[in-house]
Each structure stands twice: as structure tokens, then as C-alpha cells.
Write a protein that holds these residues in place. Structure first.
Motif, short mmCIF file in Angstrom:
data_model
loop_
_atom_site.label_atom_id
_atom_site.label_comp_id
_atom_site.label_asym_id
_atom_site.label_seq_id
_atom_site.Cartn_x
_atom_site.Cartn_y
_atom_site.Cartn_z
N LEU A 119 19.95 43.29 -17.30
CA LEU A 119 20.77 44.46 -17.02
C LEU A 119 21.41 44.30 -15.65
CD1 LEU A 119 18.49 47.43 -18.19
CD2 LEU A 119 20.48 46.49 -19.38
N ALA A 120 22.68 44.66 -15.55
CA ALA A 120 23.39 44.59 -14.28
C ALA A 120 23.96 45.96 -13.93
CB ALA A 120 24.51 43.55 -14.33
N LEU A 121 23.81 46.33 -12.68
CA LEU A 121 24.41 47.57 -12.20
C LEU A 121 25.85 47.34 -11.75
CD1 LEU A 121 24.37 50.53 -11.31
CD2 LEU A 121 23.15 49.83 -9.23
N ASN A 122 26.11 46.18 -11.15
CA ASN A 122 27.46 45.85 -10.69
C ASN A 122 28.19 44.89 -11.62
OD1 ASN A 122 27.58 47.49 -8.48
ND2 ASN A 122 27.44 45.87 -6.95
N GLU A 123 27.67 43.65 -11.72
CA GLU A 123 28.39 42.66 -12.51
C GLU A 123 27.53 41.46 -12.84
OE1 GLU A 123 28.08 41.58 -8.67
OE2 GLU A 123 29.88 42.81 -8.90
N CYS A 124 28.06 40.69 -13.79
CA CYS A 124 27.56 39.35 -14.11
C CYS A 124 28.73 38.39 -13.90
CB CYS A 124 27.07 39.30 -15.56
SG CYS A 124 26.87 37.62 -16.23
N THR A 125 28.47 37.23 -13.31
CA THR A 125 29.50 36.21 -13.20
C THR A 125 29.00 34.92 -13.84
OG1 THR A 125 28.80 35.32 -11.04
CG2 THR A 125 30.32 37.21 -11.03
N ILE A 126 29.94 34.14 -14.33
CA ILE A 126 29.63 32.84 -14.92
C ILE A 126 30.59 31.82 -14.36
CG2 ILE A 126 30.97 33.53 -16.96
CD1 ILE A 126 29.37 31.49 -18.57
N LYS A 127 30.03 30.72 -13.84
CA LYS A 127 30.82 29.62 -13.29
C LYS A 127 30.19 28.30 -13.73
CE LYS A 127 31.81 32.20 -9.00
NZ LYS A 127 31.71 32.17 -7.52
N SER A 128 30.97 27.24 -13.65
CA SER A 128 30.46 25.91 -13.92
C SER A 128 30.01 25.26 -12.63
CB SER A 128 31.54 25.05 -14.59
OG SER A 128 31.13 23.70 -14.66
N LEU A 129 28.92 24.49 -12.69
CA LEU A 129 28.48 23.74 -11.52
C LEU A 129 29.26 22.44 -11.35
CD1 LEU A 129 24.59 24.17 -11.63
CD2 LEU A 129 26.21 25.25 -10.06
N GLU A 130 30.00 22.05 -12.39
CA GLU A 130 30.74 20.79 -12.36
C GLU A 130 32.16 21.03 -12.90
OE1 GLU A 130 28.55 17.89 -14.65
OE2 GLU A 130 26.68 18.94 -14.23
N VAL A 212 32.22 25.62 -23.84
CA VAL A 212 32.73 24.53 -24.68
C VAL A 212 32.31 23.18 -24.13
CG1 VAL A 212 34.82 23.40 -25.54
CG2 VAL A 212 34.69 25.90 -25.50
N ASN A 213 32.45 23.00 -22.80
CA ASN A 213 32.05 21.72 -22.21
C ASN A 213 30.57 21.73 -21.87
OD1 ASN A 213 32.65 23.69 -20.33
ND2 ASN A 213 33.44 22.27 -18.79
N ASP A 214 29.95 20.56 -21.93
CA ASP A 214 28.51 20.43 -21.75
C ASP A 214 28.18 20.31 -20.26
OD1 ASP A 214 25.83 20.12 -22.17
OD2 ASP A 214 25.96 18.00 -22.72
N VAL A 215 28.12 21.45 -19.58
CA VAL A 215 27.82 21.45 -18.15
C VAL A 215 26.78 22.54 -17.87
CG1 VAL A 215 30.10 20.60 -17.47
CG2 VAL A 215 29.71 23.07 -17.66
N ASP A 216 26.12 22.38 -16.73
CA ASP A 216 25.22 23.44 -16.28
C ASP A 216 26.04 24.58 -15.70
OD1 ASP A 216 23.05 21.94 -17.03
OD2 ASP A 216 22.70 21.12 -15.02
N LEU A 217 25.56 25.79 -15.89
CA LEU A 217 26.29 26.97 -15.46
C LEU A 217 25.55 27.70 -14.35
CD1 LEU A 217 27.28 28.38 -18.98
CD2 LEU A 217 28.66 26.94 -17.48
N MET A 218 26.31 28.34 -13.49
CA MET A 218 25.74 29.22 -12.49
C MET A 218 26.02 30.65 -12.91
SD MET A 218 24.12 29.92 -9.70
CE MET A 218 24.04 28.40 -8.74
N LEU A 219 24.96 31.40 -13.15
CA LEU A 219 25.08 32.79 -13.52
C LEU A 219 24.60 33.67 -12.37
CD1 LEU A 219 23.47 32.73 -17.11
CD2 LEU A 219 25.86 32.33 -16.49
N THR A 220 25.24 34.81 -12.21
CA THR A 220 24.71 35.82 -11.30
C THR A 220 24.56 37.12 -12.07
OG1 THR A 220 26.84 36.67 -10.48
CG2 THR A 220 25.91 34.76 -9.35
N ILE A 221 23.49 37.81 -11.79
CA ILE A 221 23.26 39.17 -12.27
C ILE A 221 23.07 40.02 -11.04
CG2 ILE A 221 21.84 40.69 -13.70
CD1 ILE A 221 23.21 38.58 -15.36
N ASP A 222 24.12 40.74 -10.65
CA ASP A 222 24.14 41.45 -9.37
C ASP A 222 23.85 40.48 -8.23
OD1 ASP A 222 24.83 43.88 -10.51
OD2 ASP A 222 22.77 44.50 -10.83
#
Length: 264
Positions: A119-130, A212-222
Motif C-alpha cells: 500500500l502506498a500513501l503517496n506513490e509507487c515508482t518503477i525504473k530499470s537498473l540497466e 519487456v526487457n530482462d533487467v532488474d528493476l528499482m521499485l519505490t513504495i513511498d
């Protein structure tokens, strides 16, 4: 009434925390760090975010109120010099409950063995590490676009004034049960194309992101960050739960927006 008081941890906030506890106990309120009816945060919006995640399993029973020891916040709206007034309100006045919508994020993995729900009060972000993030975005079960760029931010209405705003997203009133998807530096040319605008989805719509691409992801939850490996999808929608704020006086949202970004 049972209460808990959390502090940002600096000297000023800690002193105010002790004062609050003493005052409230003088009114025979019970200090209870496990099952509080009301949580008072002392610090800023970040302090309230931490308290929200600490008590996320008690959202139906717990209300939050914030005291800011720095700049005026969107969640922390009481000033240190108003502590005595707030204590009397808490001890003597039935408070109004104002509810804000939350974001539900379900992370599923390639092995199909588990799913993590956040659960997020503000946001979730998703980025690629590569390199760039490449992911298929489905809305309400239908393919919408293949996103290519730095990342995506999925925010709540109350979180629309945070990272979402810096990305050019719209400011949404917290009474709107919705989520907003904003792009981070999307790639748009003759080959690749995204919508290029923030999307506001209503309560009954789900946004599904599939890398789609096989990379590790950086997620943030708040405020929390985690590295996601072997992620199959992220399902984002308005959560069934909501956060409850204790209101003892009017504090209009648009007044907060004006004071935070425009001034007097």
C-alpha cells in the motif's frame, strides 16, 4: 482513548513528542504503541509516511494527525505552538474523520510462487537498473502502450503534489478515488511512441505493467526502495483501504496547495 506519538528524531521533535505524551496522559489517555486509536506524528510529511506504514494493518481503527516542526506539510498541518490546543481537542472533542484513497501495488514474479502486496500513501515508482525501462502497459485488461523511458510514477491524489508534480502531473483533490500514471523521460520518435501525458484512472480501472526487457528493476513504495528481480508484472489500482485523518478544524486542500507552492 489509546494514542501513540512518533517523532522525526531530531531534538526539537523529540522534545515535543515527550511533551505531548505527558499532556495526553494527564488527561488519562492511554499511551499504546501497538493498537492506538490515534497516532500523532511530530516532524513532517515523511514522519507521517513512516507512521502510516508502521500501522498499515490498523487503518480501519487508527486515525492520524500531524504536527510539523519544519515547513507546513500536506499531512502535518498543526504547528508546535498549537500543541496545547491540539491536546485539548484530542482529549475533549470528538474528531471528524477524513479519508484519503491509497494505492495498491501487487508485484508478481516469473516463478508464479508468490505475490507481494503493498500500500502506498503517496506513490509507487518503477525504473530499470540497466538502461531504459521497457514495459507493456495494460489498462482495464486491454493493451494500451509499450513504454520506453526512464520510468513511471503511479501516484495517489494526495501524493499528486509530491514526485508526480515534479514530473508534470496534475494535482488531484484527495476526494477523487483515482490513481495517476506519469512518465519519466519517455522515448518518443518515429519508431517508439507513448501517450506522452499523465493518465488519471478511476477507482474501477486497473493499470498492469509488464516489463519487456530482462533487467532488474528499482521499485519505490513511498519512502521505501527495493530491487525487484524476475518481476513478471505490477498491478496498480485504488486500494480498498483508505487512510483516516483526524480533523479538529477545517484545513482545505487548495489552501494547502497555495501555501506550499504559491505563498501568500
Amino acid at each position: 482513548m489509546r494514542f501513540a506519538v512518533t517523532s522525526r528524531g531530531d531534538e526539537t521533535s523529540n522534545a515535543l513528542q515527550k511533551k505531548l505524551i505527558n499532556y495526553l496522559q494527564e488527561f488519562d489517555l492511554e499511551l499504546n504503541e501497538e493498537t492506538p486509536d490515534i497516532v500523532i506524528t511530530v516532524g513532517g510529511d515523511g514522519t507521517l509516511l513512516h507512521a502510516f506504514h508502521r500501522f498499515h494493518d490498523r487503518l480501519d481503527e487508527t486515525a492520524f494527525v500531524g504536527i510539523h516542526t519544519g515547513h507546513l506539510g500536506f499531512y502535518a498541518d498543526w504547528k508546535p505552538e498549537e500543541v496545547e490546543k491540539l491536546v485539548i481537542h484530542i482529549a475533549k472533542t470528538p474528531f471528524q474523520v477524513v479519508e484519503y484513497p491509497l494505492l495498491e501495488v501487487v508485484v508478481r514474479y516469473d516463478d508464479h510462487t508468490r505475490a507481494d502486496r503493498h500500500l502506498a500513501l503517496n506513490e509507487c515508482t518503477i525504473k530499470s537498473l540497466e538502461g531504459s525501462l521497457v514495459c507493456q502497459m495494460d489498462i482495464k485488461g486491454e493493451p494500451f502502450e509499450t513504454f520506453r523511458g526512464d520510468g513511471l510514477c503511479i501516484s495517489t491524489p494526495s501524493g499528486s503534489t509530491a514526485y508526480n508534480k515534479s514530473l508534470g502531473g496534475a494535482i488531484l483533490h484527495p476526494s477523487l478515488a483515482s490513481l495517476q500514471v506519469s512518465e519519466m523521460a519517455s522515448i518518443n520518435n518515429r519508431v517508439y511512441r507513448t501517450i506522452g501525458s499523465p493518465l488519471v484512472l478511476p477507482q474501477h480501472h486497473t493499470c498492469l505493467l509488464k516489463p519487456v526487457n530482462d533487467v532488474d528493476l528499482m521499485l519505490t513504495i513511498d519512502h521505501a526502495s527495493l530491487v525487484g528481480k524476475n518481476i513478471k508484472s505490477l498491478q496498480c489500482r485504488v486500494a480498498e483501504e483508505s487512510i483516516r485523518f483526524a480533523r479538529f478544524r477545517p484545513f482545505p486542500f487548495w489552501k494547502r496547495v497555495k501555501e506550499s507552492f504559491i505563498g501568500d
